[in-house]
Design an enzyme around this catalytic site. Structure first.
Site, PDB file in Angstrom:
ATOM      1  CB  CYS A  32      -1.612  -0.712  -8.227  1.00  0.00           C
ATOM      2  SG  CYS A  32      -0.253  -0.747  -7.056  1.00  0.00           S
TER       3      CYS A  32
ATOM      4  CG  HIS B 184      -5.056  -0.125  -4.823  1.00  0.00           C
ATOM      5  ND1 HIS B 184      -5.085  -1.307  -5.509  1.00  0.00           N
ATOM      6  CD2 HIS B 184      -3.769   0.066  -4.459  1.00  0.00           C
ATOM      7  CE1 HIS B 184      -3.876  -1.836  -5.557  1.00  0.00           C
ATOM      8  NE2 HIS B 184      -3.050  -1.013  -4.922  1.00  0.00           N
TER       9      HIS B 184
ATOM     10  CD  GLU C 124      -8.568  -1.697  -6.226  1.00  0.00           C
ATOM     11  OE1 GLU C 124      -8.601  -0.627  -6.869  1.00  0.00           O
ATOM     12  OE2 GLU C 124      -7.533  -2.364  -6.074  1.00  0.00           O
TER      13      GLU C 124
END
Ligand code: XMP
Length: 535
Positions: free
Chosen positions: A78, A166, A168
């Site tokens: 990001c 993202h 994660e």
């Protein structure tokens, strides 16, 4: 030991990146963006996190990429991706509308090392206001979505990648695969960070560090201090003395149950029933902060009085875990979280601090607990506030009010443990990643409501009375509020959407069985703006 460094630019999901890397059995450290340990020979790769800033904000966090390029493989996520693109000659502009939520990778360079094992159309999670509109020279686009042209890029011939989504977060379905490709495939992690290796090396290190010294540890009944105690017990046996203070504000029968558990685990525990002192000092006190101060002060007094009896102690052990120590940044760049500590041990005791869990995330502490063969109910126990039920009774605290709340809370918690739900998709993956002991079968897992939520408890609204009717009699009694939240770190939380039939049953059981309660409410506030505890 090999490690990945995650440079934190202030994103709310930085800790999640750390947890995902650890789930790949790889050690990692999260450090403020400007604290890169350039002289650490164990670093095998660097991840740049997201940030609340735009690259154009005058206060935006910046680093010197030249110090990293050519030395380590780099993955920007990001803001990390936008910062590298912006700094190295690309263009970043405000997106026409904020790019937020689920998207699908409509083109992917499946031959790129970052996308090994990916499927076309893979769902990813976006959350940014700016977007990359031109890549630096020599950079190549390796994935796009319908609206984000440069969803991922690589610097040609260099181990440097950027992804604007993202990986994660759970909604990026193959996010862990992407991180595995980077951490294992590119950086060459040997994946040797596991609960078993942690126990083995930590026990050896503790023996080395502590020698023949005696250690004191304050137990709370919670998972962190319990796991720390068992680990230390493995290392130094009964040269560890644990102190467990009962302030009389624990859950129903909890003191005795936890003491029994500790005995079975072979711990050398001194249990101190100090409830009379706490009730005496709390009598008539209604202000939440005042209650906390009194309890904190009394706790230190009682703990110290016991600790002083162990005259040859050299160390104070604590169950501090990694998230307690990570210096998380807020938008001003100031550190917003400071280390909590057992306050005020007398200086003359001259104790050194021993924190064997200081590198672990909560789910890893649980894995270590399982590795140490601790009982599951100790490992999966919900967090419970240090001041106990005192902050769950509005108004002043009396033994009778504590008894009423203990009864209501006990009915609620038992029911949460008994009620099973089947979860699938993101929810199933979330509870499994949190270490809940369940098996995925046909894409579903069965867990109890207790294991599905982060934390739950009952609150006695002792400052409120309402009218009810029981049999032919009018009642005028206190309501009980029930609270259950989902969360990953207690920094933010959502109220849990418990099934209606469950709530109906618990409400009936409480009102029918707990004298002094004639009404039950459910708390539907999130954090922020509410907090998890009421006081
Ligand atoms: P709040 O109410 O701030 O709670 O949203 C966040 C988490 O911290 C726990 N909590 C405490 N834990 N001592 C503790 O050890 C305290 O004084 C305390 N106050 C809140 C709370 O239960 C939740 O998990």
């Amino acid at each position: 030991m090999q490690k990945i460094i995650i440079l934190d630019f202030g994103s709310q999901t930085t800790q999640l990146i750390g947890r995902r890397v650890r789930e790949l059995d790889t050690f990692c450290e999260i450090l403020p963006y400007n604290k890169m340990p350039l002289d650490d020979p164990d670093v095998i790769g660097v991840i740049l996190s997201g940030s609340p800033y735009s690259v154009y904000d005058p206060e935006a966090f910046k680093i010197d990429l030249a110090q990293l390029r050519g030395r380590y493989p780099i993955l920007g996520i990001c803001y990390g991706a936008q910062f590298m693109s912006h700094t190295l000659g690309g263009r970043v502009e405000p997106a026409p509308s904020r790019e937020y939520g689920r998207q699908h990778l409509t083109t992917i360079d499946l031959a790129n090392p970052l996308f090994q094992g990916f499927e076309l159309g893979s769902q990813v999670w976006m959350s940014h206001g700016d977007t990359i509109t031109a890549l630096p020279e020599g950079f190549r686009c390796i994935a796009s979505t319908e609206t984000v042209q440069f969803a991922a890029y690589q610097a040609e011939g260099e181990p440097l990648w950027g992804v604007q989504f993202h990986p994660e977060v759970f909604h990026s379905v193959q996010g862990t695969q992407l991180l595995r490709n980077f951490v294992v495939g590119v950086c060459g992690s040997q994946q040797d960070w596991s609960a078993a290796s942690f126990v083995e090396t930590t026990v050896a290190e503790l023996r080395q560090q502590l020698g023949q010294d005696r250690v004191i540890l304050g137990l709370s009944g919670g998972v962190d201090s319990s796991v720390a105690a068992v680990l230390l017990n493995r290392a130094i046996g009964d040269r560890l003395t644990c102190i467990f203070v009962d302030h009389g504000l624990l859950r129903k029968d909890e003191f005795q149950q936890v003491m029994d558990d500790y005995k079975v685990l072979g711990l050398n525990v001194i249990g101190v029933d100090a409830s009379q002192k706490f009730f005496g000092d709390l009598a008539g006190v209604t202000d939440p902060e005042q209650k906390r101060k009194i309890i904190g002060r009394d706790f230190v007094e009682v703990f110290n009085a016991e600790a002083k009896k162990i005259t040859d102690a050299r160390w104070l052990a604590q169950g501090t875990i990694y998230p307690d120590r990570i210096e998380s940044l807020n938008i001003t760049g100031k550190t917003i979280k400071s280390h909590h500590n057992v306050g005020g041990l007398p200086k003359e005791m001259n104790l050194q601090l021993c924190e064997p869990l200081k590198w672990l995330f909560k789910d890893e502490v649980r894995r270590v607990g399982r590795q140490l063969q601790m009982p599951e109910h100790l490992i999966t126990r919900h967090p419970f506030p240090g001041p106990g039920l005192a902050v769950r009774i509005l108004g002043d605290i009396t033994p009778e009010r504590v008894r009423i709340l203990q009864e209501a809370d006990d009915i609620y918690i038992r029911a949460l443990r008994e009620y099973k739900v089947r979860l699938s998709g993101d929810e199933a993956r979330r509870v499994l990643a949190a270490g809940v002991p369940a098996q995925m079968q046909d894409g579903e897992v069965e867990v109890s409501l207790y294991d599905q939520v982060w934390q739950a408890g009952a609150i006695l609204l002792a400052t409120v009375r309402s009218v009810g009717v029981m049999g032919d009699e009018r009642t005028y009694e206190h309501p009980v509020a029930l609270r259950a939240v989902t969360s990953t770190d207690a920094m933010t939380a959502d109220w849990a959407h418990l099934p209606y039939d469950f709530m109906a049953r618990v409400s009936n059981d409480i009102i029918n069985h707990v004298r002094g309660v004639n009404r039950v409410c459910y708390d539907i506030s999130s954090k922020p703006p509410a907090t998890i505890e009421w006081e």
